[in-house]
Design an enzyme around this catalytic site. Sequence first.
Site, PDB file in Angstrom:
ATOM      1  CG  PHE A  22     -71.845  52.486  27.436  1.00  0.00           C
ATOM      2  CD1 PHE A  22     -71.970  51.712  26.613  1.00  0.00           C
ATOM      3  CD2 PHE A  22     -72.490  53.858  27.342  1.00  0.00           C
ATOM      4  CE1 PHE A  22     -72.820  52.174  25.327  1.00  0.00           C
ATOM      5  CE2 PHE A  22     -73.225  54.308  26.385  1.00  0.00           C
ATOM      6  CZ  PHE A  22     -73.430  53.284  25.277  1.00  0.00           C
ATOM      7  CB  ILE A  23     -68.551  55.440  25.552  1.00  0.00           C
ATOM      8  CG1 ILE A  23     -69.872  55.798  25.487  1.00  0.00           C
ATOM      9  CG2 ILE A  23     -67.824  56.245  24.349  1.00  0.00           C
ATOM     10  CD1 ILE A  23     -70.115  57.209  25.608  1.00  0.00           C
ATOM     11  CB  ALA A  45     -64.587  53.777  39.958  1.00  0.00           C
ATOM     12  CE1 TYR A 155     -70.516  64.139  34.003  1.00  0.00           C
ATOM     13  CE2 TYR A 155     -72.558  65.088  32.633  1.00  0.00           C
ATOM     14  CZ  TYR A 155     -71.558  64.365  32.757  1.00  0.00           C
ATOM     15  OH  TYR A 155     -70.917  63.761  31.545  1.00  0.00           O
TER      16      TYR A 155
END
Length: 331
Positions: A22-23, A45, A155
């Site tokens: 996306f970015i 991925a 995360y």
Amino acid sequence: MILKNLNLNPDLKILVTGGAGFIGSNLCEVLVNNGNQIRCFDNLATGKLENIQHLQSAHNFEFIEGDIRNLEHCVQACEGMDYVLHQAALGSVPRSIKDPVTSNAVNVGGFLNMLVAARDAGVKRFIYAASSSTYGDSKSLPKVEEIIGKPLSPYAITKYVNELYADIFSKTYGIETIGLRYFNVFGRRQDPNGAYAAVIPKFVMQLMQHQSPVINGDGSFSRDFTYVDNVIEMNIRAILAEDKNALNTVYNVAFGERTNLNELVVLLKKHLSKFDSGIAKVDPEYGPEREGDVPHSLASIEKAKKLLGYDPTYDMESGLKQAVNWYWNNL
């Protein structure tokens, strides 16, 4: 105009890891259009070839399929590059809770591989995607870069470790680093599908299908939603930074306003109902709070303004309008 008057030298050679994501794909597009020699490095991925398909014929764009968990791949990707924009990571708090081992392997092991490869290739500066999740259980608002809490998810731990590694590499090996703590980025090409889809594209897709978006909790949780073009601006400013005080540190990347989830649904319905009036009648449903979620997120962007000259163009609603238009025409 994303680049505004930033005057980025088109002769610079720039590696974008996670460049099919996306970015990353948005960064590749802007930099290719600026004339820079861009190398996109992605294992596909979570990134998609369709995100960069329109760039493949450009003379100044190169795609390398490879994995940051493989040091040899990283070495190949960094060869001859002036700057690295490291976007590659496994995002999502829930994903990291379900599978902490893979999140750690990609986000920590892969990050270290990229730092080593960049150092050995003589890359001038390593600019990397950090995360607002690093603020953890800190209750202070707005979030300022020097005050963080304890991480609330695997995360968040991985993204904080990235900052620690970058700091050590700048001090020990002299490679310039800049970390960009992204706050809830949204915009064109953000995937609405899958178990770990971000809230805005997921809600957009549900509303377009006249399905009730499911809000985790009572809708009072708030975020500093940040349109992708503001993020691109910060990456460019990080490349351009010349003041040594602006280097080897981290910055919040946000607009500096917060919107709760109830307000988000109202705004989405407002903009989507211009295309389909029936969407205005779709109401959200409410589910349990999500494990590892931070209740409120609001960034101070004063450091980025002062040291990088950051001047975000898009507030939440103007960015949302752009994003909704893109989704309506592309989903």
